[in-house]
Design a protein around this motif. Sequence first.
Motif, PDB file in Angstrom:
ATOM      1  N   THR A   1       0.786  -1.221  -0.020  1.00  0.00           N
ATOM      2  CA  THR A   1       0.084   0.164  -0.068  1.00  0.00           C
ATOM      3  C   THR A   1       0.938   1.208  -0.066  1.00  0.00           C
ATOM      4  OG1 THR A   1      -2.034  -1.067   1.200  1.00  0.00           O
ATOM      5  CG2 THR A   1      -1.862   1.220   1.141  1.00  0.00           C
ATOM      6  N   MET A   2       1.888   1.250   0.822  1.00  0.00           N
ATOM      7  CA  MET A   2       2.745   2.494   0.955  1.00  0.00           C
ATOM      8  C   MET A   2       3.441   2.798  -0.379  1.00  0.00           C
ATOM      9  SD  MET A   2       4.110   2.241   4.818  1.00  0.00           S
ATOM     10  CE  MET A   2       4.976   3.696   4.760  1.00  0.00           C
ATOM     11  N   ASN A   3       3.750   1.725  -1.059  1.00  0.00           N
ATOM     12  CA  ASN A   3       4.748   1.790  -2.315  1.00  0.00           C
ATOM     13  C   ASN A   3       3.770   2.165  -3.332  1.00  0.00           C
ATOM     14  OD1 ASN A   3       7.140   0.963  -1.574  1.00  0.00           O
ATOM     15  ND2 ASN A   3       6.889  -1.169  -1.860  1.00  0.00           N
ATOM     16  N   ASN A   4       2.561   1.710  -3.311  1.00  0.00           N
ATOM     17  CA  ASN A   4       1.385   2.260  -4.282  1.00  0.00           C
ATOM     18  C   ASN A   4       1.330   3.803  -3.930  1.00  0.00           C
ATOM     19  OD1 ASN A   4       1.247  -0.106  -5.656  1.00  0.00           O
ATOM     20  ND2 ASN A   4      -0.711  -0.802  -4.305  1.00  0.00           N
ATOM     21  N   VAL A   5       1.187   4.120  -2.797  1.00  0.00           N
ATOM     22  CA  VAL A   5       0.868   5.636  -2.624  1.00  0.00           C
ATOM     23  C   VAL A   5       2.117   6.346  -3.138  1.00  0.00           C
ATOM     24  CG1 VAL A   5       0.608   7.313  -0.816  1.00  0.00           C
ATOM     25  CG2 VAL A   5      -0.543   5.192  -0.903  1.00  0.00           C
ATOM     26  N   LEU A   6       3.229   6.154  -2.640  1.00  0.00           N
ATOM     27  CA  LEU A   6       4.578   6.691  -3.039  1.00  0.00           C
ATOM     28  C   LEU A   6       4.723   6.689  -4.543  1.00  0.00           C
ATOM     29  CD1 LEU A   6       6.788   5.331  -0.158  1.00  0.00           C
ATOM     30  CD2 LEU A   6       5.891   7.649  -0.265  1.00  0.00           C
TER      31      LEU A   6
END
Length: 105
Positions: free
Chosen positions: A92-97
Motif C-alpha cells: 500500500t505504501m509503495n503504491n501511494v509513493l
Amino acid sequence: LVNFSRYETFSVAIHEALATGIDIISSKCGGPEETLAILDQVIVEDDTIGALLQAMESQISVKSSISDRLKMAKYIDDNFSMLAIGSLLETTMNNVLNGNNNEQH
C-alpha cells in the motif's frame, strides 16, 4: 470458543482461537463474521439464549478434523500475521509513493 455479543469489531480472542484450531460459535455482532463464514464456523443469527443453546447443542458432538484445524490456522496466519499485515502495508505504501491508485492485495 463461544462469543455471544451484540457488538464486536475485529475480536482478537476469536482470531487467536482460530489460529490454534479452536472451533467458534458466535453471535452476529458486526466484526468477525467474514472470517467465521470463510472458515465454516457457527454464526448464531438470532441473539437469544435459546438460539445460542441450540447452536451449542448442535456442535457438542462435532469434532473438527486435523485438516480443518490446520486450515483455520493457515488462514489466520496468511491473512493476519505480522508478515501478512507488513506485506500489505508495504504494498500500500509503495503504491501511494509511486502514485499508483490501484489497490493490490
